[in-house]
Design an enzyme around this catalytic site. Structure first.
Site, PDB file in Angstrom:
ATOM      1  N   GLY A 171       4.649  -4.604   5.696  1.00 42.85           N
ATOM      2  CA  GLY A 171       6.094  -4.452   5.744  1.00 42.85           C
ATOM      3  C   GLY A 171       6.837  -5.641   6.310  1.00 42.85           C
TER       4      GLY A 171
ATOM      5  CG  ASP B 166      -2.645  -4.962  -3.034  1.00 43.39           C
ATOM      6  OD1 ASP B 166      -3.266  -4.367  -3.929  1.00 43.39           O
ATOM      7  OD2 ASP B 166      -1.618  -5.623  -3.252  1.00 43.39           O
ATOM      8  CB  SER B 167      -3.384   0.346  -0.943  1.00 42.51           C
ATOM      9  OG  SER B 167      -2.072   0.075  -0.467  1.00 42.51           O
ATOM     10  N   GLY B 168      -1.778  -1.165  -3.540  1.00 40.10           N
ATOM     11  CA  GLY B 168      -0.739  -0.911  -4.529  1.00 40.10           C
ATOM     12  C   GLY B 168       0.597  -0.544  -3.923  1.00 40.10           C
ATOM     13  N   GLY B 169       0.613  -0.183  -2.636  1.00 43.48           N
ATOM     14  CA  GLY B 169       1.852   0.273  -2.011  1.00 43.48           C
ATOM     15  C   GLY B 169       2.972  -0.748  -2.101  1.00 43.48           C
ATOM     16  CG  PHE B 170       4.125  -5.424  -1.131  1.00 39.69           C
ATOM     17  CD1 PHE B 170       5.146  -5.460  -0.188  1.00 39.69           C
ATOM     18  CD2 PHE B 170       4.051  -6.451  -2.061  1.00 39.69           C
ATOM     19  CE1 PHE B 170       6.068  -6.499  -0.175  1.00 39.69           C
ATOM     20  CE2 PHE B 170       4.974  -7.491  -2.052  1.00 39.69           C
ATOM     21  CZ  PHE B 170       5.984  -7.514  -1.110  1.00 39.69           C
TER      22      PHE B 170
ATOM     23  CG  ASP C 149      -1.876 -11.452   1.184  1.00 38.13           C
ATOM     24  OD1 ASP C 149      -1.153 -11.470   0.169  1.00 38.13           O
ATOM     25  OD2 ASP C 149      -1.679 -10.678   2.148  1.00 38.13           O
TER      26      ASP C 149
END
Lengths: 375, 375
Positions: free
Chosen positions: A216, A93-97, A266
């Site tokens: 989201g 993942d990109s870290g945003g969450f 996931d």
């Protein structure tokens, strides 16, 4: 390294899809469930046990790995696959969450998100470009764009602001990814507003990503929001790209989403719940903490292909959970990961055979029937 | 079930002995190290991993199992072997040592020891007869007599009182064991007093046990006390019975004791230290907590037969330990159990070949040489 990423749609059954993702680290059969390996380990599992459960791919977390041990360090050690001794596919993942869910203090600006590390309190900056760089350092097979993920419910203006920012970050991510191997997925935002969701998706499609993720969700929304959101988006998702529903969910969520055309999932539920004494089985969830298991000689599921589900009595699992023994967490995590993979394998076979709805209803009926009482 | 217990002495080399214990649950090659499975699990290990490390036998704790889940419950579930899915040999202690070390409040009387459970504060009584009954309910292959184990240093009068009481409990244990399958070992007490130790051993030999254990060490005594005690006892230990040194020890302790004629060991060091980030290796102990490992791509020991020692970098193990990940405990426990078994297998082969002293000195020299620094 060649751009080995490829998605082939092998069969459809209604909206449900059976496919195959090819990566530099092997084939991922879809619908696929990705166990979560947050800190370069699926908690409590040897890599061969993760593989043994049937997983083709695991998820790694940019947020955690950038903070510890650091992306440059993992790169110097040969990349995440080698670091965690997992030679199969990895999505990061990109870290945003996690910036939203783990960092107490954070500031979202056009240029970057700045947040306080949950480990040592240091201020850390993450730009869309740096998120791509980190994922490249890790050697990810499938990278995700940086997005802003906000908790629900939220005002429409706030949803739209975060969605538009995520789109601009998608563009920057796409540029930063150019020339790199592997795949980059765009993330659809827009909260519980179908109009915003569709606008997000259309803009992402114009940018042409390798795959499209619904982000989201599983952030505090009402139960029907997930279904409505997928229903609104599904007809517009590009047929020739993988569809990934992020952070979801229960076994029932997975089957419902597969029915609507989702290919990838996931979730921490099978691992986290396993560590807390809850087993997912063909007959629904079973809480091993419950005293009714204390003298029950039956295994969790004698018909399971998973040794942890058939070689140990419920009484023993109950004992391990009550005694706080690591082996309880290990065995129940194995049971749950195996069950999730069994569910996905069942869905794949059913879609190929053109009887997915039958499979889904039979599976749901077994869950509803519940666990058999001891004789 | 037949009384299958048998001990065969296969070779000697100086005082060191190579032997074979036959039980209803398989053969135990000696010198043997028994991993400790306190609560019906070797912490963090699947049974197949314990077996894979080379263990023929594990130790179960009467004290813990009688309190949770209870001996009668384990018996109703088919015994401890089945309960913990370990089809190989099991030795159970009698509870004497744990009553001393874990129970805050206890009262030792002629008839029984009464103690407060560390779990729920309930008062529990343990007689020599009940200790035998519990071990029979568990289905132990090798049972231990109840003894009174006291901390050192202690006044001679106190040592003698506890030793004499342990002898009377040995007699009662022997009577209670009559007609039961498997083996019963007597426990030599007497603290750091060689005269008391020999008196204890002679009285036990008169009672004729299947094996003889040295108890009451590793309880706070000075380092040389262990050696002096074994040296005093070794010549008097019956040649045709196994000699078991309880609760010991470091790899160095094990080799020293094998040299003096000890056949069996149990100890929490490899498992407990593994959980706390310490690896035992051919080149001595290595603390994975140490920051010097953070970027070290080398495995712990590329020549080890243990996958955990050769398939993972020190940098990764360091990361797991720092991050508090279960997998760090699991991998280091595997490393340590494998190393202890490798050490015992090496000792056995060396004794058979008549070069045990050479093996011991080479092994000690490797430890002294220490861990190689990274290039």
């Amino acid at each position: 390294m060649p751009d080995a990423f490829q998605f082939r749609l092998l069969a459809t059954d209604g909206a449900a899809r059976r496919g195959e993702i090819t990566t530099c680290h092997g084939v991922v059969e879809t619908p696929a469930f990705m166990p979560v390996g947050t800190q370069a380990t699926v908690k409590g599992m040897l890599p061969e046990a993760v593989r043994g459960s049937g997983a083709d791919i695991v998820l790694g977390n940019t947020y955690h790995l950038m903070l510890r041990p650091g992306a440059e360090r993992i790169a110097a050690l040969g990349g995440l696959h080698k670091f965690m001794n997992w030679p199969h596919a990895i999505l990061t993942d990109s870290g945003g969450f996690q910036v939203m869910s783990l960092s107490g203090l954070r500031k979202v600006e056009e240029r970057a998100v700045t947040f306080r590390s949950h480990l040592d309190g240091a201020m850390v900056e993450l730009t869309p470009e740096r998120a791509i760089e980190i994922q490249a350092l890790l050697g990810s097979d499938i990278a995700m764009q940086l997005d802003e993920c906000i908790a629900l419910p939220a005002p429409r203006a706030e949803l739209e602001r975060a969605m538009r920012l995520s789109l601009r970050w998608a563009e920057r991510s796409k540029r930063a990814f150019e020339g790199r191997p592997g795949a980059l997925f765009g993330i659809i935002q827009g909260g519980d507003d179908p109009e915003l969701r569709l606008a997000s998706l259309c803009a992402l499609i114009d940018m042409d990503f390798h795959g499209y993720a619904i982000g989201g969700l599983a952030v505090g929304e009402a139960p029907q929001v997930m279904r409505q959101t997928i229903e609104a988006l599904a007809p517009a998702l590009p047929v020739d790209r993988p569809h990934y529903l992020m952070g979801v969910g229960t076994p029932a969520d997975l089957l419902d989403a597969v029915a609507l055309g989702i290919d990838m999932f996931d979730c921490v539920l099978p691992t986290r719940n396993g560590r807390h004494g809850l087993a997912f089985t063909r007959r629904g969830p079973i809480s091993l903490k419950n005293a009714r298991h204390a003298e029950d000689p039956r295994p969790l599921d004698e018909a399971s292909p998973c040794p942890a589900a058939k070689d140990y009595s419920r009484a023993y699992l109950h004992h391990l959970v009550k005694a706080g023994e690591m082996l309880g967490s290990i065995l129940l995590t194995m049971v749950n990961l195996s069950y999730y993979q069994e569910l996905m394998a069942g869905a794949r076979a059913a879609i190929t055979a053109g009887r997915f709805e039958e499979f889904r209803h039979q599976t749901q009926a077994m869950w509803a029937q519940g666990d058999l009482p001891p004789r």
